[in-house]
Design an enzyme around this catalytic site. Structure first.
Site, PDB file in Angstrom:
ATOM      1  N   HIS A 114     -76.282  50.311   4.271  1.00 59.95           N
ATOM      2  CA  HIS A 114     -75.676  51.233   4.952  1.00 59.95           C
ATOM      3  C   HIS A 114     -76.262  52.579   5.423  1.00 59.95           C
ATOM      4  O   HIS A 114     -75.558  53.525   5.681  1.00 59.95           O
ATOM      5  CB  HIS A 114     -74.140  51.687   4.214  1.00 59.95           C
ATOM      6  N   GLY A 181     -70.732  48.472  -9.918  1.00 60.41           N
ATOM      7  CA  GLY A 181     -69.941  49.585  -9.236  1.00 60.41           C
ATOM      8  C   GLY A 181     -69.561  49.682  -7.748  1.00 60.41           C
ATOM      9  O   GLY A 181     -69.597  50.804  -6.960  1.00 60.41           O
ATOM     10  N   GLU A 210     -63.667  48.200 -13.998  1.00 66.46           N
ATOM     11  CA  GLU A 210     -62.379  47.484 -14.105  1.00 66.46           C
ATOM     12  C   GLU A 210     -62.663  45.958 -13.026  1.00 66.46           C
ATOM     13  O   GLU A 210     -63.449  46.096 -12.290  1.00 66.46           O
ATOM     14  CB  GLU A 210     -61.158  48.059 -13.348  1.00 66.46           C
TER      15      GLU A 210
END
Ligand code: NAD
Length: 244
Positions: A114, A181, A210
């Site tokens: 990006h 991440g 998570e």
């Protein structure tokens, strides 16, 4: 060691979560940047054509804020640099982040999908160069001399990510794909795990706080803050595999 006998490669895909503990907000943080700023107003090609000054002012301001914060690599970035240094095969870091923390930690093979903070691109001739200077609609390209065509070298929403050929080739020859991440919701990065499984038959590992959007596609899941999980994972790889 002869090139033919090098162990197969590891591709590490990182997202905003790896830089969180260095003090950079993730995309989805409750109080993060993007909850305060309308993406459509500053991070699309349409916004650029509509109001260049507004877009450039936003990035000038954000860049100055980041520099003032003196952000440095954390234990996760440093562990990945060590992996590249000590692992006998290829280690390619593919990052969705624009920050330079992987390079600052010592990683050498880093593909920024990006774009990169601190780089400028000319929309006229495609010239990319490092610059910390503020941009304005009056800025002139040092290569083609066009005025008003300089922008941050950051991929905006709706634009093509960079280095895709190199990334797909690295995934095709990897034995491990490790996603760190990242939410698993932003494509094409979220699709890399499937490519690694189908085309390279790679082992796939997710490290996150998570479970993520593409969590069912991973063979292995390691949950916790990146500064703890990544160094432990790197230790394991270096201790257990391809050890001479
Ligand atoms: P995201 O914000 O969508 O997701 C971040 C992920 O990181 C979440 O799954 C979260 O659970 C996890 N996470 C948060 N803190 C963590 C920690 N300490 N340890 C481990 N995991 C943690 O980010 P994304 O998936 O990278 O996609 C958003 C887009 O925003 C990307 O394209 C990226 O370019 C851009 N972005 C970049 C930066 C940067 O350059 N540092 C920062 C914000 C956003």
């Amino acid at each position: 060691m002869h090139q033919d006998f090098l162990p197969p490669g590891i591709v590490i895909l990182t997202g905003a979560g790896i830089s969180k503990e260095s003090g950079i907000d993730t995309f989805r943080d409750k109080d993060g940047l993007w909850t305060r700023v309308d993406l459509e107003e500053v991070a699309t090609i349409e916004a650029w054509h509509r109001d260049k000054k507004k877009v450039l002012d936003f990035y000038n301001h954000t860049r100055r804020g980041l520099r003032a914060a003196h952000i440095v690599p954390n234990a996760a970035h440093l562990a990945l640099a060590r992996l590249e240094r000590d692992y006998e095969g290829e280690v390619v870091v593919v990052t969705q982040n624009i920050d330079p923390l992987h390079e600052q930690a010592g990683s050498r093979t880093v593909l920024h999908m990006h774009g990169r903070d601190g780089e400028v691109r000319c929309m006229g001739c495609g010239h990319v160069f490092a610059s910390e200077a503020d941009l304005s609609p009056q800025s002139k390209c040092p290569n083609c001399q066009a005025v008003g065509e300089l922008r941050p070298n950051i991929v905006w929403f709706g634009e093509m990510p960079q280095h895709m050929d190199e990334i797909y080739a690295a995934i095709d020859r990897c034995v491990d794909l490790v996603q760190i991440g990242t939410s698993g919701e932003v494509y094409p990065a979220a699709g890399f795990v499937l490519q690694a499984r189908r085309r390279a038959r790679a082992h796939t590992v997710e490290l996150n706080l998570e479970p993520t959007g593409n969590q069912p596609l991973f063979h292995e899941h390691i949950y916790g803050p990146a500064t703890q999980t990544v160094p432990a994972y790197v230790e394991r790889v270096l201790a257990g595999r391809w050890k001479s």
